[in-house]
Scaffold this active site. Sequence first.
Site, PDB file in Angstrom:
ATOM      1  N   HIS A   1       0.872  -1.169   0.000  1.00  0.00           N
ATOM      2  CA  HIS A   1       0.000   0.000   0.000  1.00  0.00           C
ATOM      3  C   HIS A   1       0.916   1.227   0.000  1.00  0.00           C
ATOM      4  O   HIS A   1       2.012   1.188   0.559  1.00  0.00           O
ATOM      5  CB  HIS A   1      -0.855   0.085   1.265  1.00  0.00           C
ATOM      6  CG  HIS A   1      -1.871  -0.997   1.422  1.00  0.00           C
ATOM      7  ND1 HIS A   1      -1.596  -2.182   2.058  1.00  0.00           N
ATOM      8  CD2 HIS A   1      -3.172  -1.044   1.072  1.00  0.00           C
ATOM      9  CE1 HIS A   1      -2.688  -2.929   2.076  1.00  0.00           C
ATOM     10  NE2 HIS A   1      -3.663  -2.265   1.488  1.00  0.00           N
TER      11      HIS A   1
ATOM     12  N   ASP B   1       2.184   2.138   3.342  1.00  0.00           N
ATOM     13  CA  ASP B   1       3.148   1.214   3.943  1.00  0.00           C
ATOM     14  C   ASP B   1       4.569   1.691   3.703  1.00  0.00           C
ATOM     15  O   ASP B   1       5.412   1.628   4.584  1.00  0.00           O
ATOM     16  CB  ASP B   1       3.047  -0.188   3.320  1.00  0.00           C
ATOM     17  CG  ASP B   1       1.682  -0.802   3.438  1.00  0.00           C
ATOM     18  OD1 ASP B   1       1.048  -0.611   4.483  1.00  0.00           O
ATOM     19  OD2 ASP B   1       1.265  -1.463   2.483  1.00  0.00           O
TER      20      ASP B   1
ATOM     21  N   GLU C   1      -8.963 -13.801  -1.105  1.00  0.00           N
ATOM     22  CA  GLU C   1      -8.257 -14.070   0.158  1.00  0.00           C
ATOM     23  C   GLU C   1      -8.990 -15.136   0.964  1.00  0.00           C
ATOM     24  O   GLU C   1     -10.211 -15.087   1.116  1.00  0.00           O
ATOM     25  CB  GLU C   1      -8.137 -12.800   1.000  1.00  0.00           C
ATOM     26  CG  GLU C   1      -7.485 -13.070   2.348  1.00  0.00           C
ATOM     27  CD  GLU C   1      -7.315 -11.844   3.201  1.00  0.00           C
ATOM     28  OE1 GLU C   1      -7.624 -11.915   4.412  1.00  0.00           O
ATOM     29  OE2 GLU C   1      -6.873 -10.807   2.676  1.00  0.00           O
TER      30      GLU C   1
END
Length: 437
Positions: A101, A104, A268
Amino acid sequence: MKSAFPNITKIQYAGPQSREPLAFKHYNADEIVAGKTMRDHLRFAVVYWHTFRGTGSDPFGAGTMQRPWDDGSNSVSNAQNRAHVAFEFIEKLGAPYYCWHDRDVAPEGKTLSETNKNLDAVAKVLKAEQKRTGIKLLWGTANLFSNPRFVHGAGTSSNADAFAFAAAQIKKALEVTHELGGEGYTFWGGREGYMTLLNTDMKRELDHLAKLLHMAVAYKKQIGFKGQFYIEPKPKEPTKHQYDSDAAACLNFLREFDLLPHFKLNIETNHATLAGHSMQHELEVAGAAGALGSIDANTGDELLGWDTDQFPTNIYLTTYSMLSILKYGGLTTGGVNFDAKVRRESFEPVDLFHAHIGGMDAFARGLKIAAAIQQDGRLAEFVKQRYASWDSGIGAKIEAGKATLKDLEAYMLKKGDVTPNVSGRQEFLENLINEFI
């Protein structure tokens, strides 16, 4: 610069009989399985957020992680140093990809302009490290959920200024992903949902989200970015209901707003189970629609009803996942991305290696088992025979669109009734899978 992991050398394949904890038992990157190397099948990616930004904090306690390379500041220089550490780790692990991201990798500034400059400064280090190591960016994304400005969502916010800020942030994240040669870009609607319908105009919010994604598609073309766009389903947490709740909901949204040609899904495991599905179910839904793009490789704890993001070590999970992935042609633009974190109690730097080695070995075993089941052919043949009534006669006529309700009534009046033709034999099939595990 000084090594962050001075006592750890490059992780090697040592084979199933090895007792060395810092070695692969099953992941042999160059081994050919079902016509491709394990490296090309699995396309492992290390995530920046949990691995290099996770602190071990939870709602009941502060962080526990020992990260001696991190000075704890929110400075650009600390972020740049962290980038060097990240690539040392990924290089020693032997993973070919990483993901991030925007927040991040670089800190937010006081203004959008300053934030963008911070991201550019760290991106220079990331680009240099990619060139040095050969490690590639699997995909980038924008964090549109952490900052209080997104309290009501981003693309679905009731505040038009929040929508505009999200659009600007996506624009920059796309540019940096493109600059770093990213092979994709993911949209995860962390707060694109609602807590109560009493204050929500759902139709308007969904229309706005579609407009934002169409803007991204247009800008992708404008800058010449060839990477794949992904949407990642999740049913809840932090909102009570998120619009991208599962694979089917995402596909419905993409079809309704004419976005499906531009997107695939990033599935996910932990999100699948929160939605009340198995990972294999979500993979099959995406695969059947031609929209299976990438996976976040993790798992949840069935005794905890939230997104625990644990590393996957269950061989049945990885086998079933790889059976579906192989069935639909494998991962091409996406990969097996470890959106997983070490436990709060596993706080030493070496635990990052143990966790990733375990996840990579689990998926390598799953790949080998799934390929063996596929080559064996009994599972596929059973499914084929179960649906044999559709391959000729009235079944083939129905599938070809040549049967009417009147035709089917006449057929059944003549036949009289239906008798079950093939047992489902779930127990036999579960035993078959166990032969290989």
